[in-house]
Design a protein around this motif. Structure first.
Motif, PDB file in Angstrom:
ATOM      1  N   ARG A  35       0.882  -1.161   0.000  1.00  7.81           N
ATOM      2  CA  ARG A  35       0.000   0.000   0.000  1.00  7.81           C
ATOM      3  C   ARG A  35       0.918   1.209   0.000  1.00  7.81           C
ATOM      4  N   GLU A 176     -13.713   7.408   4.011  1.00  5.75           N
ATOM      5  CA  GLU A 176     -12.276   7.185   4.201  1.00  5.75           C
ATOM      6  C   GLU A 176     -12.024   5.811   4.804  1.00  5.75           C
ATOM      7  N   ARG A 177     -12.824   5.439   5.782  1.00  4.13           N
ATOM      8  CA  ARG A 177     -12.646   4.138   6.431  1.00  4.13           C
ATOM      9  C   ARG A 177     -12.961   2.983   5.478  1.00  4.13           C
ATOM     10  N   MET A 180     -10.039   2.710   2.959  1.00  2.00           N
ATOM     11  CA  MET A 180      -8.804   2.157   3.514  1.00  2.00           C
ATOM     12  C   MET A 180      -8.963   0.688   3.901  1.00  2.00           C
ATOM     13  N   ASP A 181     -10.141   0.300   4.360  1.00  2.00           N
ATOM     14  CA  ASP A 181     -10.380  -1.121   4.621  1.00  2.00           C
ATOM     15  C   ASP A 181     -10.221  -1.928   3.331  1.00  2.00           C
ATOM     16  N   HIS A 197      -1.270  10.916  -1.714  1.00  2.00           N
ATOM     17  CA  HIS A 197      -1.864  11.133  -0.387  1.00  2.00           C
ATOM     18  C   HIS A 197      -1.315  12.411   0.221  1.00  2.00           C
ATOM     19  N   THR A 202      -1.716  10.324   8.764  1.00  2.00           N
ATOM     20  CA  THR A 202      -2.287   8.982   8.635  1.00  2.00           C
ATOM     21  C   THR A 202      -1.386   8.019   7.852  1.00  2.00           C
ATOM     22  N   TYR A 206      -2.281   3.985   7.330  1.00  2.00           N
ATOM     23  CA  TYR A 206      -2.915   3.639   6.064  1.00  2.00           C
ATOM     24  C   TYR A 206      -1.986   2.986   5.044  1.00  2.00           C
TER      25      TYR A 206
END
Length: 240
Positions: A35, A176-177, A180-181, A197, A202, A206
């Motif tokens: 990531r 956002e959650r 990112m999940d 980004h 974060t 992340y």
């Protein structure tokens, strides 16, 4: 594609707009299954780097390889999500139809999406928690919902590499959650996510790999192996 450690290999890349250099002498390798955040100040050339990798802009010089191959040989395995601000959201179409477009990478010119394509599109909407909005006009959605639809379109492509330009810009906390999940789930499926980004606070939560950019690559590597503050200072250091 097994056995290739670098998803992206960039060598001596120089990019310019109207003869004004934006990036120069970029040498970069991004490993598989990370990531990756691309960070840097405004005007650092982050979006330009993505466009150069994707062949959307012609470089002044240099070369790009993906899994050791030219872009044309692997383009079906790459899904791109541009900045939301660059999209014409008033186009009269539904969220489902936007996501279904992600299947066209796997269809011939004369083929229309079939039952399986439609199932995969709906599944992608579900992954972004947007099933209830499938028939909603894209212009009627909030900014965060629009972003989720565009990411669902990328997911419907079933790619190995996801390249996203500011996917978290201006979205709500719920979106956002969810995003990112999904990034973390993609990594567990041995896929690679690369995203421009801006929120440096974060990064550690992340992402696990960063590219620090300001016209040139200032630093890159796994966050566990870098002195993050020193790496960021190379790009964000105030002008004297």
């Amino acid at each position: 594609m097994e056995g290739i450690s670098s998803v992206i290999h960039v060598e001596d890349l120089t990019m310019a707009y109207r003869e004004t250099p934006v990036l120069w002498d970029i040498d970069l390798d991004i490993p598989a299954c990370v990531r990756c955040a691309i960070v840097g100040p405004n005007g650092a050339g982050k979006s330009t780097l993505l466009r150069g990798i994707l062949g959307l802009l012609t470089p002044v010089s240099g070369a790009v390889a993906l899994w050791g191959k030219p872009l044309a040989a692997v383009h079906k395995q790459i899904a791109y999500v541009p900045q939301r601000s660059s999209v014409h959201w008033d186009f009269p179409t539904t969220a489902f139809d936007v996501v279904l477009m992600g299947r066209y990478a796997h269809l011939g010119l004369m083929r229309r999406p079939g039952k399986e394509d439609r199932r995969l599109a709906m599944e992608a909407l579900g992954e972004m928690k947007m099933t209830d909005f499938a028939e909603r006009q894209i212009s009627e959605l909030s900014g965060g919902q629009q972003q989720r639809v565009f990411i669902a379109r990328a997911l419907a492509q079933d790619a190995q590499l996801y390249i996203m330009d500011e996917p978290l810009a201006g979205v709500d906390e719920t979106t956002e959650r969810i995003i990112m999940d999904k990034f973390m789930a993609l990594q567990k499926e041995n896929r690679t996510v690369i995203a421009v980004h801006h929120d440096l606070s974060t990064l550690d939560a992340y992402f696990d790999y960063i590219v620090v950019l300001n016209r040139t690559v200032k630093a890159n590597g796994y966050l566990t192996q870098l002195d993050k503050e020193a790496a960021l200072a190379l790009a964000y250091r105030p002008k004297e």
